[in-house]
Design a protein around this motif. Structure first.
Motif, mmCIF file in Angstrom:
data_model
loop_
_atom_site.group_PDB
_atom_site.id
_atom_site.type_symbol
_atom_site.label_atom_id
_atom_site.label_comp_id
_atom_site.label_asym_id
_atom_site.label_seq_id
_atom_site.Cartn_x
_atom_site.Cartn_y
_atom_site.Cartn_z
ATOM 1 N N UNK A 194 -3.240 1.551 -1.533
ATOM 2 C CA UNK A 194 -2.567 2.719 -2.120
ATOM 3 C C UNK A 194 -3.236 3.225 -3.395
ATOM 4 N N UNK A 195 -3.278 4.186 -3.678
ATOM 5 C CA UNK A 195 -4.144 4.944 -4.660
ATOM 6 C C UNK A 195 -3.348 6.080 -5.249
ATOM 7 N N UNK A 231 -7.121 2.263 -7.616
ATOM 8 C CA UNK A 231 -6.311 1.519 -6.966
ATOM 9 C C UNK A 231 -6.133 -0.033 -7.515
ATOM 10 N N UNK A 232 -5.267 -0.621 -7.083
ATOM 11 C CA UNK A 232 -5.046 -2.187 -7.755
ATOM 12 C C UNK A 232 -5.069 -3.313 -6.686
ATOM 13 N N UNK A 233 -6.083 -4.238 -6.632
ATOM 14 C CA UNK A 233 -6.337 -5.247 -5.680
ATOM 15 C C UNK A 233 -6.546 -6.513 -6.385
ATOM 16 N N UNK A 272 -5.214 14.737 0.553
ATOM 17 C CA UNK A 272 -5.156 13.813 -0.555
ATOM 18 C C UNK A 272 -3.954 13.896 -1.368
ATOM 19 N N UNK A 273 -3.470 14.918 -1.433
ATOM 20 C CA UNK A 273 -2.026 14.968 -2.208
ATOM 21 C C UNK A 273 -1.321 14.225 -1.481
ATOM 22 N N UNK A 301 -2.192 6.298 0.856
ATOM 23 C CA UNK A 301 -3.376 5.233 1.261
ATOM 24 C C UNK A 301 -4.628 5.926 1.594
ATOM 25 N N UNK A 302 -5.662 5.665 1.048
ATOM 26 C CA UNK A 302 -7.068 5.778 1.781
ATOM 27 C C UNK A 302 -7.648 4.575 2.292
#
Length: 203
Positions: free
Chosen positions: A35-36, A46-48, A12-13, A17-18
């Motif tokens: 992107x997270x 995240x921003x969407x 994760x680190x 991206x997820x």
């Protein structure tokens, strides 16, 4: 790479991206990379655009799946972190989440995000997914078998360049029930086990 808390956190680190899997009200699936940033591998931000298909799906079906992995490794050597979670637009506590998101964004050459960037007519909104369970590939010779991985909240602070800070202080002890309002109409309760340190309640 064997399944373990350390390896899960490392994946994760190292990832920017997820892959977010959602479904609409009729169950039609959709997936998209975002992107997270994260807190303790338990909260993912995240921003969407709220008009994006995955955002619209979340508004009617908050259950999501998350996969985080390195797609550049050799065939047969891959490992990933699989997460089942509940997601929603984050309204209350957005300032705290944006601090985490901006810290990681800056570490990757991005910019600072403010509340004004995810409100009004900006065209963007801030989202959060709260993990319910984590798993990884077993890597035991049996194909495509996943095993649960227990991730405890860490208290080591922020990893340089990441968004994995865990706030100190607060009043929630091990085994407590946490109810967070994460959107205008979405509310759920998550049972958090084996907390090494209590979390400060969101603002």
């Amino acid at each position: 790479m064997r399944p373990s808390e350390e390896n899960a956190r490392g994946i994760v680190e190292a990832s920017r991206y997820l892959v977010l899997a959602t479904a609409d009200a009729e169950g039609r699936p959709w997936s998209t990379p975002v992107y997270f940033a994260h807190v303790g591998c338990r909260e993912f931000f995240w921003v969407s655009s709220p008009e994006a298909l995955h955002s619209r799906n979340i508004s009617v079906r908050p259950e999501v799946g998350i996969a985080v992995f390195d797609s550049s490794v050799e065939i047969g050597t891959g490992q990933g972190v699989y997460v089942s979670a509940l997601a929603a637009e984050l309204v209350d506590g957005a300032e705290r989440a944006l601090e985490v998101f901006s810290r990681r964004s800056l570490g990757h050459g991005g910019r600072v995000w403010t509340v004004d960037d995810v409100r009004g007519d900006s065209g963007m909104r801030l989202y959060r997914a709260v993990a319910g369970a984590h798993s990884m590939l077993a890597k035991d010779g049996r194909p495509d078998r996943r095993v649960a991985v227990e991730l405890q909240w860490g208290c080591s602070g922020l990893h340089p360049g990441s968004g994995s800070a865990v706030p100190r202080g607060g009043g929630r002890g091990p085994g407590s029930w946490i109810t967070d309002r994460i959107g205008p109409s979405a509310q759920f309760t998550t049972h958090v086990r084996k907390l090494p340190c209590p979390l400060r309640p969101p603002p």
